[in-house]
Design an enzyme around this catalytic site. Structure first.
Site, PDB file in Angstrom:
ATOM      1  N   HIS A 139       0.850  -0.957  -0.053  1.00 27.20           N
ATOM      2  CA  HIS A 139      -0.006   0.087  -0.124  1.00 27.20           C
ATOM      3  C   HIS A 139       0.822   1.358   0.128  1.00 27.20           C
ATOM      4  O   HIS A 139       0.373   2.527  -0.219  1.00 27.20           O
ATOM      5  CB  HIS A 139      -0.847  -0.010   1.095  1.00 27.20           C
ATOM      6  CG  HIS A 139      -1.732  -0.957   1.197  1.00 27.20           C
ATOM      7  ND1 HIS A 139      -2.929  -1.124   0.257  1.00 27.20           N
ATOM      8  CD2 HIS A 139      -2.391  -1.728   2.164  1.00 27.20           C
ATOM      9  CE1 HIS A 139      -3.693  -2.016   0.357  1.00 27.20           C
ATOM     10  NE2 HIS A 139      -3.312  -2.652   1.682  1.00 27.20           N
ATOM     11  N   ASP A 176      -3.046 -10.675  -2.311  1.00 29.67           N
ATOM     12  CA  ASP A 176      -3.374 -10.161  -1.178  1.00 29.67           C
ATOM     13  C   ASP A 176      -4.962  -9.550  -1.436  1.00 29.67           C
ATOM     14  O   ASP A 176      -5.446  -8.978  -2.347  1.00 29.67           O
ATOM     15  CB  ASP A 176      -2.883  -8.761  -0.530  1.00 29.67           C
ATOM     16  CG  ASP A 176      -2.947  -8.234   0.789  1.00 29.67           C
ATOM     17  OD1 ASP A 176      -2.365  -8.590   1.742  1.00 29.67           O
ATOM     18  OD2 ASP A 176      -4.113  -7.766   0.766  1.00 29.67           O
ATOM     19  N   HIS A 178      -6.484  -7.199  -0.456  1.00 32.71           N
ATOM     20  CA  HIS A 178      -6.568  -5.540  -0.562  1.00 32.71           C
ATOM     21  C   HIS A 178      -6.087  -5.211  -2.097  1.00 32.71           C
ATOM     22  O   HIS A 178      -5.008  -5.832  -2.368  1.00 32.71           O
ATOM     23  CB  HIS A 178      -6.007  -4.697   0.687  1.00 32.71           C
ATOM     24  CG  HIS A 178      -6.610  -5.453   1.813  1.00 32.71           C
ATOM     25  ND1 HIS A 178      -5.974  -6.119   2.430  1.00 32.71           N
ATOM     26  CD2 HIS A 178      -7.778  -4.824   2.660  1.00 32.71           C
ATOM     27  CE1 HIS A 178      -6.666  -6.326   3.796  1.00 32.71           C
ATOM     28  NE2 HIS A 178      -7.995  -5.744   3.604  1.00 32.71           N
ATOM     29  N   ASP A 264      -4.800 -12.758   3.417  1.00 31.76           N
ATOM     30  CA  ASP A 264      -6.059 -12.283   3.923  1.00 31.76           C
ATOM     31  C   ASP A 264      -7.168 -12.419   3.214  1.00 31.76           C
ATOM     32  O   ASP A 264      -8.367 -11.891   3.350  1.00 31.76           O
ATOM     33  CB  ASP A 264      -5.912 -10.799   4.458  1.00 31.76           C
ATOM     34  CG  ASP A 264      -5.183  -9.821   3.336  1.00 31.76           C
ATOM     35  OD1 ASP A 264      -4.807 -10.540   2.388  1.00 31.76           O
ATOM     36  OD2 ASP A 264      -4.683  -8.721   3.772  1.00 31.76           O
TER      37      ASP A 264
HETATM   38 ZN   LIG Z   1      -4.008  -7.184   2.828  1.00 28.73          ZN
END
Ligand SMILES: [Zn+2]
Length: 366
Positions: A139, A176, A178, A264
């Site tokens: 991120h 991931d 996200h 995740d």
């Molecule tokens: Zn994540």
């Protein structure tokens, strides 16, 4: 064929404080444990040892990345900001990204760990490698820490390998849950790095990771987002790999595949709403390995990102490592048969529609 393994106890000492899951404590939020804490990583490392797998892996030692190496993808101001905060004892680097004393040095060691593991793969010392590093990276923007990430570990490694080891085209496959927005931002105008992110639609960051974010300028076509609907399981991810990821890799012909690896997207993760089992992660790894063997001598570098189920992350990690190394251990994932029997593990029409929309963009890759 050898598989590299990189970890370091100092990664576990990055201190995210007494936040409650992802929010700072206050008068209406009881202090607790931050979601991004050492335990998921420690238990992953422990199961690698208990399974016996550790004896079959080539240990690679991390070294700290230099500020100049970080500055290939981050601004000097951002690096100085993280150092100052860490030197002062810690705080919130920006939205949702707490750090503690020494986190700057630990973050340098995480990025340097990605570099060292990448060098192991590119030099041929190992065929593939997993870097269990912390804090995570995908991120982090060029000028901003976010989402628990300080420096973009995978991107720092990619730029280093391109600058110093003569690596040309690199593809990232971020699984991931996200959106890998930081990696996307860093390479958005760069046709030498194909960035692919599979993630839960509009989860984190908000309003990020849509199909229309397809790269810009010379990088147009070289960023693919696959924003899967919540509830996607093994078959949705398999379809996304078969219709998008693998064909895109074959068009792009990378010299190295880098996987920002978050667990995740598992069926029991507290921060995601997907349904992958360890067996599903194993299958995705198998598909990537097949492509990598055809395209780039099997070269895959995995850098650890998210994954917040203390109990389950280790099983996903060991499954991926078993597949990477070709070594099957005696470890049985107790969730595997239960999770795969959940309703909705097969491909749903609304998931298929999303995947087909992204598949239409693959032809832009040249
Ligand atoms: Zn994540």
């Amino acid at each position: 064929m050898a598989t590299g393994w990189l970890c370091h106890e100092l990664y576990m000492w990055h201190n995210t404080g007494n936040w409650a899951q992802v929010f700072p404590p206050g008068l209406t939020v009881q202090p607790g444990t931050h979601a991004e804490n050492p335990e998921t990583k420690r238990r992953f490392r422990n199961l690698v040892e208990v399974s016996g797998l550790l004896n079959h892996l080539v240990q690679i030692s991390p070294r700290p990345a230099t500020p100049d190496e970080i500055a290939r993808v981050h601004t000097r101001e951002h690096i100085a900001h993280i150092k100052a905060l860490s030197d002062a004892g810690g705080g919130d680097a920006s939205w949702l990204t707490p750090l503690g004393a020494g986190s700057y040095e630990i973050a340098l060691l995480a990025a340097g760990g990605a570099i060292a593991a990448g060098e192991g793969v590119v030099s041929g010392e190992v065929t593939n490698a997993y870097a269990l590093i912390r804090p995570p990276g995908h991120h982090a923007q060029p000028n901003l820490a976010m989402g628990f990430c300080l420096f973009s570990n995978a991107a720092v490694a990619i730029r280093h390998l391109q600058a110093r080891l003569g690596v040309g085209r690199v593809a990232t496959v971020d699984w991931d849950v996200h959106h890998g927005n930081g990696t996307q931002a860093i390479f958005y105008e760069d046709p030498t790095v194909l960035t692919i992110s599979l993630h839960q639609e509009n989860l984190y960051p908000p309003n990020s990771g849509s199909i229309s974010e397809n790269g810009t300028g010379r990088g147009l076509g070289f960023n693919l987002n696959i924003p899967l609907p919540p509830g996607s399981g093994a078959a949705a991810y398999r379809a996304a790999f078969e219709r998008v990821v693998i064909p895109a890799l074959h068009r792009f012909k990378p010299e190295l595949i880098v996987v920002p690896s978050g667990f995740d997207a598992s069926g029991v993760d507290p921060l995601g709403r997907m349904m992958l089992s360890s067996g599903a992660y194993r299958e995705l790894t198998h598909l990537l390995l097949s492509a990598a063997r055809e395209l780039c001598g099997g070269r895959i570098l995995m850098t650890h990102e998210g994954g917040y189920s203390e109990m389950y992350v280790p099983y996903c990690g060991v499954a991926v490592l078993e597949e990477l190394s070709g070594v099957k251990t005696h470890v049985d994932d107790p969730w595997q048969p239960l999770m795969m029997a959940w309703g909705g593990q097969d491909l749903q029409p609304h998931q298929s529609l999303v995947i087909d929309k992204v598949a239409a963009l693959v032809a832009r890759i040249s």
